[in-house]
Design an enzyme around this catalytic site. Structure first.
Site, PDB file in Angstrom:
ATOM      1  N   LEU A   1       0.806  -1.135  -0.104  1.00 56.85           N
ATOM      2  CA  LEU A   1      -0.175  -0.077   0.080  1.00 56.85           C
ATOM      3  C   LEU A   1       0.942   1.193  -0.046  1.00 56.85           C
ATOM      4  O   LEU A   1       1.058   1.996   0.792  1.00 56.85           O
ATOM      5  CB  LEU A   1      -0.815   0.076   1.126  1.00 56.85           C
ATOM      6  N   HIS A   2       1.466   1.359  -1.083  1.00 58.94           N
ATOM      7  CA  HIS A   2       2.559   2.480  -1.188  1.00 58.94           C
ATOM      8  C   HIS A   2       2.005   4.000  -0.885  1.00 58.94           C
ATOM      9  O   HIS A   2       2.080   4.428   0.200  1.00 58.94           O
ATOM     10  CB  HIS A   2       3.048   2.822  -2.713  1.00 58.94           C
ATOM     11  N   ASP A   3       0.816   4.340  -1.901  1.00 58.75           N
ATOM     12  CA  ASP A   3       0.223   5.724  -1.674  1.00 58.75           C
ATOM     13  C   ASP A   3      -0.411   5.634  -0.470  1.00 58.75           C
ATOM     14  O   ASP A   3      -0.606   6.739   0.090  1.00 58.75           O
ATOM     15  CB  ASP A   3      -0.094   6.188  -3.110  1.00 58.75           C
TER      16      ASP A   3
END
Length: 304
Positions: A240-242
């Site tokens: 879940l980068h962003d």
């Protein structure tokens, strides 16, 4: 509520981050600014509008940079990760809402000047719009409350090259300019985002809600997870980068940070590498640890 400007290059994890932010009562999203990155800027703007329409939210969207600070147009886009349309090939409609008149960097400048020391910018794409805003109006650097950036890989490998993370390498000169500007920055890089994981099983729970927006997000995330399976076999989900950049903006206790002076390599094999050094000039909070389970639980409670 924290007033937020959200700078995006809307692909799949941007869409998840948008939903998370818009469902977080701590945040007041004043507007979205778009940049090239996962897709060209025209498509990034379209995708941002499409996600807002699916979420039934009316927030201004301002189109921004269509090319890098000094290198011209970006040549390649990660269609194998985000699909032909940037949203996992889910976009079966053209949004009926339109972008606002005006330019992204001008919107950033106007908002920061009108609300000094209040506005947090969340940036989850290349940093071109922010660099352009600083170049146009250097005064805003002292008026921004914080910039939370998803990008970089300070102590881990990159995800585009062994050295470089996607957002930074898309416009390394813009990134280096922003990091050296003196802005108060929190860097949410691969050092922490790769420790988060959204499991594939959660997508069935989203679909079970019966919400159109949940089906939309589940379908695109399924595409993203299939791309992840080829690069991270056996993970059974995706990072879940962003969304983590949003999570850190809502609750900074999700992460531990270290003060560093961050520079970006702009030439040679290591172009796009983020180098963090602890010295007397350290002015960037670099996230080094994350309470992954607590963050993912928080994300899941809000995203749908």
């Amino acid at each position: 509520m924290k007033p937020i400007i959200f700078d995006v290059d809307t692909g799949i994890d941007d869409a998840l981050a948008m939903a998370y932010a818009l469902n977080s009562p701590e945040l007041d999203v004043l507007g979205f600014t778009t940049c090239f990155g996962n897709v060209p800027v025209v498509e990034s703007t379209r995708n941002t509008l499409a996600v807002l329409e699916k979420l039934n939210r009316h927030i201004p969207v301002f189109e921004g940079a269509d090319q890098t600070l000094v290198r011209g147009e970006k040549k390649k886009y990660p269609k194998h990760v985000h699909g032909e349309d940037g949203l996992g090939n889910t976009l079966q409609f053209e949004p009926t809402i339109n972008a606002s008149q005006g330019n992204a960097s001008d919107f950033i400048i106007d908002q920061v000047k009108s609300r000094p020391h209040e506005i947090t910018i969340i940036a989850v794409g290349p940093l071109t719009n922010i660099a352009l805003a600083i170049k146009k109006a250097p005064l805003i650097m002292s008026l921004v409350k914080e910039v939370v950036i998803m990008g970089g890989a300070v102590r881990v490998q990159g995800n585009v090259t062994p050295y470089a993370e996607a957002n930074i390498v898309s416009d390394p000169e813009a990134a280096d300019y922003v990091f050296s500007s003196g802005l108060p920055i929190t860097l949410v890089g691969l050092d922490v985002t790769l420790q988060t994981c959204l499991l594939k099983s959660k997508l069935d729970e989203w679909r079970a809600t019966g919400k159109e927006s949940a089906h939309f997000l589940a379908k695109m995330t399924d595409f993203y997870m299939k791309a992840y399976e080829s690069s991270h076999p056996g993970l059974g989900g995706c990072a879940l980068h962003d969304p983590l950049a949003v999570g850190v903006t809502v609750d900074s206790s999700f992460v531990s940070t270290e003060w560093m002076n961050v520079k970006v390599v702009t030439e040679g094999e290591e172009t796009g590498r983020t180098i963090g050094q602890q010295d007397s000039e350290s002015r960037t909070r670099v996230c080094t640890k994350v309470e992954s389970d607590r963050f993912v639980k928080h994300f899941l409670e809000r995203v749908i």
